[in-house]
Design a protein around this motif. Structure first.
Motif, PDB file in Angstrom:
ATOM      1  N   ASN A 158       0.824  -1.208   0.000  1.00 60.10           N
ATOM      2  CA  ASN A 158       0.000   0.000   0.000  1.00 60.10           C
ATOM      3  C   ASN A 158       0.863   1.265   0.000  1.00 60.10           C
ATOM      4  O   ASN A 158       0.547   2.253  -0.681  1.00 60.10           O
ATOM      5  N   LEU A 159       1.971   1.246   0.782  1.00 57.27           N
ATOM      6  CA  LEU A 159       2.872   2.409   0.792  1.00 57.27           C
ATOM      7  C   LEU A 159       3.561   2.571  -0.564  1.00 57.27           C
ATOM      8  O   LEU A 159       3.745   3.694  -1.052  1.00 57.27           O
ATOM      9  N   ALA A 160       3.943   1.442  -1.197  1.00 59.19           N
ATOM     10  CA  ALA A 160       4.614   1.512  -2.493  1.00 59.19           C
ATOM     11  C   ALA A 160       3.682   2.059  -3.564  1.00 59.19           C
ATOM     12  O   ALA A 160       4.100   2.825  -4.442  1.00 59.19           O
ATOM     13  N   ARG A 200       3.802   2.371  -7.624  1.00 59.75           N
ATOM     14  CA  ARG A 200       3.523   0.994  -8.013  1.00 59.75           C
ATOM     15  C   ARG A 200       2.072   0.861  -8.452  1.00 59.75           C
ATOM     16  O   ARG A 200       1.176   1.476  -7.867  1.00 59.75           O
ATOM     17  N   LEU A 201       1.847   0.055  -9.481  1.00 56.78           N
ATOM     18  CA  LEU A 201       0.486  -0.164  -9.955  1.00 56.78           C
ATOM     19  C   LEU A 201      -0.198  -1.179  -9.055  1.00 56.78           C
ATOM     20  O   LEU A 201       0.397  -2.201  -8.698  1.00 56.78           O
ATOM     21  N   PRO A 202      -1.455  -0.917  -8.675  1.00 61.85           N
ATOM     22  CA  PRO A 202      -2.161  -1.887  -7.802  1.00 61.85           C
ATOM     23  C   PRO A 202      -2.404  -3.188  -8.532  1.00 61.85           C
ATOM     24  O   PRO A 202      -2.642  -3.218  -9.737  1.00 61.85           O
ATOM     25  N   GLU A 203      -2.300  -4.286  -7.792  1.00 62.93           N
ATOM     26  CA  GLU A 203      -2.555  -5.613  -8.365  1.00 62.93           C
ATOM     27  C   GLU A 203      -4.039  -5.901  -8.374  1.00 62.93           C
ATOM     28  O   GLU A 203      -4.797  -5.398  -7.554  1.00 62.93           O
ATOM     29  N   ASN A 204      -4.446  -6.728  -9.383  1.00 56.80           N
ATOM     30  CA  ASN A 204      -5.848  -7.134  -9.433  1.00 56.80           C
ATOM     31  C   ASN A 204      -6.086  -8.174  -8.360  1.00 56.80           C
ATOM     32  O   ASN A 204      -5.401  -9.173  -8.286  1.00 56.80           O
TER      33      ASN A 204
END
Length: 232
Positions: free
Chosen positions: A46-48, A54-58
């Motif tokens: 979440n911090l990254a 960073r792109l959020p993962e599905n």
């Protein structure tokens, strides 16, 4: 191969993002090849996403656990008359003997009828008992539970809290010290599969003494608690 989590934690520390004490503890675990919980990984992820681009993962909130189903109770379709067969040798004996006293014939017929009724009731009772046992097993599932990753913590440690609630969308979690004083609380959202999780830091106001601390979780219908030991 270096865990990509190590690079993210190092970068966040360099940029002074997030809680330094938590990140250093995770960094130390990476360097020593210690087990890192999913909650710690989510904290760094979440911090990254927020500070490192960073792109959020599905993610899929649906539970991957297979739902166990209980087979329906199968009621025999064969009629009672087909299951209960009276030996054919008995019929000629009753007809051919022709007892002199008609009351004896009536008594024998009543006895045979009573046996048929008793067998039918016993079979129905078995089906009812099987159905009741299945209903009891369905109603025995717990609606609220809570657990921690460890049973003992020291000052500055991360407490990983998780559990399951089937009755509400949000729950209240709190921690009390050995004197019953509230030292931490948070309202947590419950996922679609009924599970919840959060992190707490063992430290701050009220954490100045060693002893047995209590975690409580409430979902507006019931309350569950769990204790752990804390050392300053």
């Amino acid at each position: 191969m270096t865990d990509p989590l190590f690079d993210d934690v190092q970068t966040l520390l360099d940029k002074e993002k997030g809680d330094e004490r938590i990140l250093k503890q995770i960094l130390r675990a990476c360097e020593n090849n210690e087990v890192i919980s999913n909650y710690e990984r989510n904290y760094v992820k979440n911090l990254a996403e927020k500070y490192l681009g960073r792109l959020p993962e599905n993610t899929d909130d649906q539970s991957t656990e297979e739902k166990q189903t209980i087979s329906d109770v199968i009621i025999p379709t064969t009629s009672l008359q087909q299951k209960i067969e009276i030996p054919t040798s008995m019929a000629p004996q009753i007809i051919q003997k022709k007892p002199k006293n008609p009351k004896m014939l009536i008594g024998a017929g009543v006895a045979v009828l009573a046996i048929i009724i008793a067998i039918g009731i016993s079979q129905s009772g078995i089906s009812i008992m099987e159905s009741d046992s299945i209903m009891d097993s369905d109603s025995s599932s717990a609606s609220l539970s809570i657990q921690t990753d460890l049973s003992s913590y020291q000052k500055g440690d991360i407490i990983s809290i998780s559990g399951k609630s089937n009755t509400s969308e949000t729950i209240n979690i709190s921690i009390e010290n050995q004197n019953g004083q509230l030292v931490w609380s948070e309202q947590v959202s419950v996922k679609n599969d009924g599970r919840f999780s959060t992190l707490a830091i063992a430290g701050g106001p009220g954490w100045d003494q060693s002893g047995t601390y209590t975690i409580k979780v409430e979902n507006n219908m019931e309350t569950k608690s769990k204790t752990f030991s804390f050392k300053v």
